[in-house]
Design a protein around this motif. Structure first.
Motif, mmCIF file in Angstrom:
data_model
loop_
_atom_site.group_PDB
_atom_site.id
_atom_site.type_symbol
_atom_site.label_atom_id
_atom_site.label_comp_id
_atom_site.label_asym_id
_atom_site.label_seq_id
_atom_site.Cartn_x
_atom_site.Cartn_y
_atom_site.Cartn_z
ATOM 1 N N LEU A 19 12.100 4.381 3.915
ATOM 2 C CA LEU A 19 11.214 5.476 3.503
ATOM 3 C C LEU A 19 10.189 4.996 2.483
ATOM 4 O O LEU A 19 9.005 5.344 2.559
ATOM 5 N N ILE A 20 10.638 4.170 1.533
ATOM 6 C CA ILE A 20 9.720 3.637 0.518
ATOM 7 C C ILE A 20 8.660 2.751 1.165
ATOM 8 O O ILE A 20 7.462 2.847 0.856
ATOM 9 N N LEU A 21 9.083 1.884 2.076
ATOM 10 C CA LEU A 21 8.144 0.980 2.742
ATOM 11 C C LEU A 21 7.119 1.762 3.576
ATOM 12 O O LEU A 21 5.923 1.442 3.565
ATOM 13 N N ILE A 22 7.591 2.780 4.275
ATOM 14 C CA ILE A 22 6.671 3.596 5.086
ATOM 15 C C ILE A 22 5.696 4.342 4.196
ATOM 16 O O ILE A 22 4.502 4.444 4.507
ATOM 17 N N THR A 23 6.179 4.854 3.068
ATOM 18 C CA THR A 23 5.309 5.573 2.128
ATOM 19 C C THR A 23 4.209 4.659 1.610
ATOM 20 O O THR A 23 3.027 5.037 1.555
ATOM 21 N N ILE A 24 4.590 3.439 1.231
ATOM 22 C CA ILE A 24 3.598 2.471 0.737
ATOM 23 C C ILE A 24 2.582 2.153 1.826
ATOM 24 O O ILE A 24 1.367 2.096 1.578
ATOM 25 N N LEU A 25 3.065 1.951 3.047
ATOM 26 C CA LEU A 25 2.169 1.637 4.160
ATOM 27 C C LEU A 25 1.191 2.789 4.420
ATOM 28 O O LEU A 25 -0.005 2.560 4.630
ATOM 29 N N VAL A 26 1.684 4.010 4.372
ATOM 30 C CA VAL A 26 0.825 5.179 4.599
ATOM 31 C C VAL A 26 -0.228 5.281 3.497
ATOM 32 O O VAL A 26 -1.403 5.579 3.766
ATOM 33 N N ILE A 27 0.175 5.022 2.261
ATOM 34 C CA ILE A 27 -0.779 5.077 1.140
ATOM 35 C C ILE A 27 -1.896 4.060 1.335
ATOM 36 O O ILE A 27 -3.090 4.367 1.160
ATOM 37 N N ILE A 28 -1.515 2.843 1.725
ATOM 38 C CA ILE A 28 -2.513 1.782 1.907
ATOM 39 C C ILE A 28 -3.465 2.112 3.056
ATOM 40 O O ILE A 28 -4.694 2.059 2.911
ATOM 41 N N VAL A 29 -2.885 2.473 4.213
ATOM 42 C CA VAL A 29 -3.714 2.740 5.390
ATOM 43 C C VAL A 29 -4.567 3.985 5.196
ATOM 44 O O VAL A 29 -5.754 4.001 5.542
ATOM 45 N N SER A 30 -3.974 5.037 4.620
ATOM 46 C CA SER A 30 -4.709 6.295 4.447
ATOM 47 C C SER A 30 -5.717 6.240 3.316
ATOM 48 O O SER A 30 -6.721 6.954 3.349
ATOM 49 N N GLY A 31 -5.449 5.409 2.299
ATOM 50 C CA GLY A 31 -6.272 5.444 1.100
ATOM 51 C C GLY A 31 -7.470 4.527 1.086
ATOM 52 O O GLY A 31 -8.519 4.865 0.522
ATOM 53 N N ILE A 32 -7.337 3.370 1.726
ATOM 54 C CA ILE A 32 -8.385 2.356 1.590
ATOM 55 C C ILE A 32 -9.697 2.804 2.227
ATOM 56 O O ILE A 32 -10.764 2.721 1.610
#
Length: 803
Positions: A385-398
């Motif tokens: 869950l933590i890894l997916i959250t980080i991935l979503v933040i990176i992909v969605s935010g950049i």
């Protein structure tokens, strides 16, 4: 600075409640969908991972030819292999099906399911934790029984159950162990006996396939060598021996009967998700279902991210002046990027929390849907869950962060918010992607629905609506067939009962028996054995196509007469199979009739060649009767079943409860999992359409706001509303068409692949594609025209006062 970022974030939430709600809701739905898939994935992959010797344990599978992989084995294999292989540590035979029966103690009777029988060294392969006793002595002799902790509590309460006597199958067993199963396993019994030892002794010299077999190696790398040894043992002890008995050379024997049996080994960690016959009594893993759910969930989360990016970029125009002022004040691009990624992180974290709430609330329904007991705990899940959250933040935010950081300061401060066309292709591409996925899901849900309906409505070749399938337990020292004859005589007198019969098969079950048959000197073929009483086919309304049915008026019909189904008749190189002589089970039998084909296992399987014979023809088979079938009238159904129940518990079996099911309902269980896939597709279809609506709304909003000045100018020049609506919406119609055309390609390929699971299936019709296109078109026009009409009501002076 962090406090400043938070204050700005809160300020924009208050001023953009609707867009913020769409962002959070879209991401939370996507995250919740993936969380559900991850929980299922982790559970299916957790089986047998607790076993310390899992990498040394293998199941033996056998390819007997004609693409038939059997999980059963002869009693001869294990001892022979042990005698010639130094790499084999031990072997264990077991029955691959659980039993369900009454276990009693001091007059207290409990109906226990999942009763397992294996050799005495079973616990060296599955070292469960013992609450009482130990693994070495729990099954030390033929009269020992080991119980699960739950079963022991049901029978003995809080007493120590060791050395207590229980009754099972009219035999007395001594409880010598109580085990606890805390992790998922391919075998999770409630009770274990060694009754199989009797059958192993009886068949110790026979090459007949009855038993599951697991091997434990000293070295896991020895698997390839063990397979060669198994093949050699079969060749030396079976192929050569039978060739000699028939007076043939080995080459002639192989030419006549086909290649020798080839063995393979299935590692225990891979057994759960093995695509084929599952060698253990627990239900096999749903590998395809698991892959479908995980793949679609990742796709939905990806759409949620795309939707978030579209919404973020659509809303960025409103923050253009803020970015311009910050740049004038000295903020660099990096600081702006960090700020927007920080805001994305807060939004994502809140979405994850909301997703967890959605999952927790929906988990009971999800567990009922999958027949699971999943929970939101586990270190593996938290890490994922933590890894997916980080991935979503990176992909969605950049992307949104870089997008807003590139605003040109002078232009935005002048009020010119229009952007260059560099990013337009990406935003439009995201919209096309959403249309493609939506088209895929709409087409897929319709085709899956049609296939499941096809299975439910197809003529199966038999009718079981008014036929009860009653469980008929054997009694020690009592002839099962003689008991059945008495039941038939007495039950026929019950009001509402139209017919009573029995068979060695049950529709929709996995109960089956196979052997080989041959005609003249032709190559033998595998055939499914269908032992039955005379009335059975009439009861199921199976049609006689040629010849006659088996009849008690002909004494030969209990000895040497058989019937074939259409598939079996096709294997005879004769136009008319009637009165032809087959060689079957070392006997000559005459074909007296041909019946229509009917589905036995389910729509996934082709109809097998079948041979029908009277139930007492094969020695020993009469004691294998486990079903009594009763056809009842459509009038007063419940009263008739109540009367049968009373008769059964009073005169047939006073210990085992009356258990029955209607034949048609029993068969319907064969496609239950596909009904679940249909429901899953329908649910995900709704989610995808919802996310697509979010994305379409966001880009429509972005586009309309970007073109407000253009609209004001057009209105000033006299453009009519209908002309403006056409100009504003036509690009979205183009995107809709492009997305649909892209989506139908993977939809057709993947759904055609899914349909290959079924021997009986629909052809992919054209209608789902039309309905998908019309649905997308309606969705697009509804949203875009609504936003466009709102945009045509723009205040002209507001946007032209500086021109």
């Amino acid at each position: 600075m962090l406090k400043n970022y938070i204050n700005i974030f809160i300020y924009h939430i208050k001023n953009n409640k609707f867009f913020t709600a769409l962002n959070v809701l879209g991401l939370s739905i996507g995250m919740a969908t993936l969380i559900f898939a991850i929980l299922f994935w982790n559970d299916e992959h957790s089986y047998d991972q607790w076993n310390p010797e899992r990498d040394q344990i293998y199941s033996v599978l056998n390819d007997i030819g004609q693409n038939n992989i059997w999980t059963s084995n002869p009693a001869t294999t294990g001892p022979l292999l042990k005698s010639v292989s130094s790499e084999l540590d031990s072997y264990c035979y077991f029955y691959a099906d659980y039993a369900k029966d009454v276990i009693s103690y001091n007059g207290k009777k409990e109906m226990i399911s999942k009763i397992f029988t294996a050799q005495s060294n079973f616990f060296s392969f599955f070292p469960f934790h013992f609450v009482y006793g130990d693994a070495k002595t729990a099954l030390k002799d033929r009269n020992s029984i080991a119980l699960s902790e739950e079963t022991a509590i049901r029978l003995f309460g809080n007493e120590n159950p060791l050395e207590k006597l229980v009754k099972y199958e009219d035999q007395i067993f001594t409880v010598r162990g109580v085990f606890k199963i805390s992790e998922k396993s391919s075998v999770m019994p409630n009770a274990i006996t060694t009754i199989i030892e009797d059958d192993l002794k009886r068949t110790k010299d026979q090459w007949t396939y009855h038993y599951g077999l697991i091997l434990k190696f000293k070295n896991p790398k020895a698997a390839a060598g063990i397979v060669k040894t198994l093949d050699r043992l079969f060749f030396e002890n079976c192929t050569k021996v039978y060739a000699k008995m028939e007076g043939l050379t080995v080459a002639e024997f192989i030419k006549k009967y086909g290649e020798p049996v080839k063995s393979s080994l299935l590692p225990l960690p891979e057994a759960r998700l093995y695509k084929g016959n599952f060698p253990f009594p627990e239900e096999g893993g749903k590998l395809q279902y698991l892959i479908i759910l995980m793949g679609l969930s990742i796709l939905i989360l990806s759409l949620s991210i795309v939707n978030y990016i579209n919404l973020a970029t659509a809303n960025a125009i409103k923050r253009a002046k803020e970015i311009g002022v910050r740049k004038i004040a000295g903020a660099g691009k990096g600081q702006i990027v960090v700020q927007f990624i920080f805001e994305t992180a807060l939004t994502t974290i809140f979405s994850v929390l909301l997703a967890l709430v959605i999952v927790e609330i929906s988990l009971p329904s999800y567990n009922a849907f999958l027949d699971k007991d999943l929970v939101l705990i586990g270190s593996q899940f938290y890490i994922q869950l933590i890894l997916i959250t980080i991935l979503v933040i990176i992909v969605s935010g950049i992307l949104p962060a870089v997008y807003v950081s590139n605003f040109e300061t002078l232009k935005v401060l002048k009020g010119n918010f229009s952007r260059s066309k560099k990013g337009i292709w990406l935003r439009n591409g995201m919209l096309v992607l959403q249309f493609s996925v939506a088209a895929f899901f709409i087409i897929g849900s319709i085709i899956v629905y049609k296939q499941v309906n096809f299975m439910a409505e197809k003529d199966l070749g038999f009718k079981g609506a008014q036929v009860l399938d009653i469980t008929f337990k054997a009694k020690k020292d009592k002839n099962q067939f003689e008991r059945y004859k008495i039941i038939k005589q007495e039950a026929s007198k019950i009001k509402g009962v139209e017919a009573v019969s029995t068979a060695l098969f049950a529709m929709g079950s996995m109960e089956n028996s196979w052997s080989s048959a041959s005609y003249k000197n032709d190559k033998p073929f595998l055939i499914q054995e269908m032992g039955m009483d005379f009335e059975m086919l009439d009861m199921l309304d199976v049609k006689i196509l040629k010849g006659r049915k088996l009849n008690p008026a002909f004494s030969s019909d209990t000895i040497s007469s058989v019937m074939l189904n259409q598939e079996a008749a096709k294997l005879l190189p004769e136009k008319d199979p009637l009165n032809k002589i087959l060689y079957w089970r070392d006997q000559k039998v005459k074909v007296v009739g041909v019946v229509n084909d009917f589905n036995y296992f389910g729509m996934e399987s082709r109809i097998a060649p079948m041979i029908f014979f009277y139930v007492t023809k094969i020695n020993g088979v009469r004691d294998d009767i486990r079903h009594v079938f009763v056809k009842i009238s459509t009038d007063n159904v419940q009263e008739t079943i109540t009367a049968i129940n009373k008769f059964w518990v009073q005169k047939v079996d006073t210990e085992y409860p009356f258990e029955y099911n209607f034949v048609d309902k029993n068969y319907a269980k064969t496609y239950k999992k596909y009904e679940n896939q249909r429901d899953l597709f329908a649910l995900l279809n709704i989610i995808v359409i919802l996310i697509a609506v979010f994305g379409l709304f966001s880009l429509a909003s972005f586009s309309m706001e970007r073109r407000l000045r253009e609209i004001a100018i057009r209105k000033t020049l006299g453009a009519e509303t209908n002309i403006l609506l056409k100009e504003l919406s036509k690009q979205y119609l183009v995107f809709c068409i492009i997305g649909f055309l892209i989506g139908i390609i993977p939809a057709y390929i993947l759904l055609q692949k899914w349909l290959e699971n079924f021997a009986f299936r629909i052809d992919i019709p054209f209608l789902p594609f039309i309905l998908s296109f019309v649905s997308l078109l309606f969705l697009t026009l509804t949203i875009v025209l609504g936003k466009a009409y709102q945009a045509t009501k723009v205040d002209v002076l507001r946007y032209l006062k500086y021109e």
